[in-house]
Design an enzyme around this catalytic site. Sequence first.
Site, PDB file in Angstrom:
ATOM      1  N   HIS A   1      30.194  43.204  46.585  1.00  0.00           N
ATOM      2  CA  HIS A   1      29.277  42.362  45.813  1.00  0.00           C
ATOM      3  C   HIS A   1      29.966  41.907  44.534  1.00  0.00           C
ATOM      4  O   HIS A   1      30.644  42.687  43.881  1.00  0.00           O
ATOM      5  CB  HIS A   1      28.018  43.168  45.449  1.00  0.00           C
ATOM      6  CG  HIS A   1      27.077  42.429  44.550  1.00  0.00           C
ATOM      7  ND1 HIS A   1      26.229  41.450  45.006  1.00  0.00           N
ATOM      8  CD2 HIS A   1      26.874  42.510  43.205  1.00  0.00           C
ATOM      9  CE1 HIS A   1      25.529  40.975  43.996  1.00  0.00           C
ATOM     10  NE2 HIS A   1      25.903  41.606  42.881  1.00  0.00           N
TER      11      HIS A   1
ATOM     12  N   GLY B   1      55.289  21.965  66.750  1.00  0.00           N
ATOM     13  CA  GLY B   1      53.980  22.186  66.131  1.00  0.00           C
ATOM     14  C   GLY B   1      52.878  21.478  66.888  1.00  0.00           C
ATOM     15  O   GLY B   1      51.698  21.785  66.711  1.00  0.00           O
TER      16      GLY B   1
ATOM     17  N   SER C   1      29.993  13.596  68.390  1.00  0.00           N
ATOM     18  CA  SER C   1      29.681  14.463  67.248  1.00  0.00           C
ATOM     19  C   SER C   1      30.155  15.886  67.473  1.00  0.00           C
ATOM     20  O   SER C   1      29.567  16.826  66.961  1.00  0.00           O
ATOM     21  CB  SER C   1      28.175  14.457  66.967  1.00  0.00           C
ATOM     22  OG  SER C   1      27.489  15.229  67.943  1.00  0.00           O
TER      23      SER C   1
ATOM     24  N   GLU D   1      60.581  20.154  73.808  1.00  0.00           N
ATOM     25  CA  GLU D   1      59.536  19.412  73.104  1.00  0.00           C
ATOM     26  C   GLU D   1      59.925  17.931  73.044  1.00  0.00           C
ATOM     27  O   GLU D   1      61.007  17.584  72.598  1.00  0.00           O
ATOM     28  CB  GLU D   1      59.342  19.961  71.693  1.00  0.00           C
ATOM     29  CG  GLU D   1      58.436  19.136  70.796  1.00  0.00           C
ATOM     30  CD  GLU D   1      57.063  18.869  71.397  1.00  0.00           C
ATOM     31  OE1 GLU D   1      56.642  17.691  71.406  1.00  0.00           O
ATOM     32  OE2 GLU D   1      56.411  19.831  71.861  1.00  0.00           O
TER      33      GLU D   1
END
Length: 463
Positions: free
Chosen positions: A442, A40, A179, A35
């Site tokens: 519910h 991450g 967008s 890395e």
Amino acid sequence: MSDNTFDIIVIGGGPGGYVAAIRASQLGLKTAVVEREHLGGICLNWGCIPTKALLRSAEVYRNMQHAGSYGLSASGIGFDLAKVVARSRGVSAQLQAGVKHLLKKNKVTVFEGQGRLAGKGKVTVGDGKAQLSGKHIILATGARARNLPGLEADGKLVWSYKEAMVPDVMPKRLLVIGSGAIGIEFASFYNALGSDVTVVEVMERVLPVEDEEISAFARKSFEKQGMKIITGASVKSLAKGKDEVTVTIEAAGKTQEVTVDRVISAVGIVGNVENLGLENTKVVVEKTHVVVNQWLETGEPGVYAIGDLAGAPWLAHKASHEGVICVEKIAGRNDVHPLNIRNIPGCTYCHPQVASVGLTEAKAKEKGYQVKVGRFPFMGNGKAIALGETEGMVKTVFDAKTGELLGAHMIGAEVTELIQGYMVAKTLETTEVELMHAVFPHPTLSEMMHESVLDAYGHAIHF
């Protein structure tokens, strides 16, 4: 094996790379991760995670402003931008430490530096500070923000996602180019904290990959919140002043100028294919992404690619799943299945949230399906009313002939959590019958998922 000889070497420690490495180690393969920056990857350090922390601050701030609606009182409501940003960075730091711990726990060796292919089964790290050998090499180097000519981010007046995540000032006027999920999430964050936000989208609607009904619903909601939305438009030029930018926008054959304090460029990504040593290999690169087969194999034997580097959809959970598929196939497991792109959910954490999986209604019809479509509004759900979150809807698309769930599309509070239910249903190849017979608790928002299914077949109870 010597200390620098491995079964698997993963170049890149993002959500694809580190997950692949951990799974490989679990399967008994000696594994290394190379890395160059932060374990991450972009997701954890400069993407998914810190933006969600910022958006959570915006959500709490928005709710505080509506305390009276809940019978509560609050005065002197405000925010400290530096502390909002610091919290976001702290969340990322905590999780990055967690990734380091997981790799250590799973006995994955981590090398810091730029990884580069150096011949068959060979990888160099940095400027030759380490030479590694591996039977299998997985490229998981991810992607970066795309820069359009003349609209390049400069880190001052024109921000990429990195600068937008750590603002030193709160712009009074902000223009967002694009967008998609990234652009709309930033637009939502800055709008909630008081910026006058304008969004420019080249396609004819916002969130263009979403179902048309959801896009239309989102636009109305964003405009109700005060955002200005310009679709079917392109940014032609940026004229930078001392502390403002005048943006020339072309739409429907007409041009207009908008002056803002800052611009955020969110116009897509390009794969990190440079400096990987691909030149003398059979790895094929198309439009900055590495071409792979269903098992993530490239054209070069023993070399694989996963995640954003391997193409759309550019999602962390897709990268992680590809990492698992890749190493399990290498390990010779016979229960590995290729990734079904249609079963990958997408989430946008704006306000209201947007989530979807599978085909839109239009795409389903385009593919020749006869469809049954169900809808249910948040305003018809008891839990949504109790929460004060009545803006939203759930939409389901079924194959009229077989009852297969082709797609599910949601907008509203916590739909990014709800979508997983439909994803599991699709993975299990559930039909409308099983979903109708399932008992939903519910009072919960999830009841809308049930009602939407019922509505597709004319059986909705509460609407």
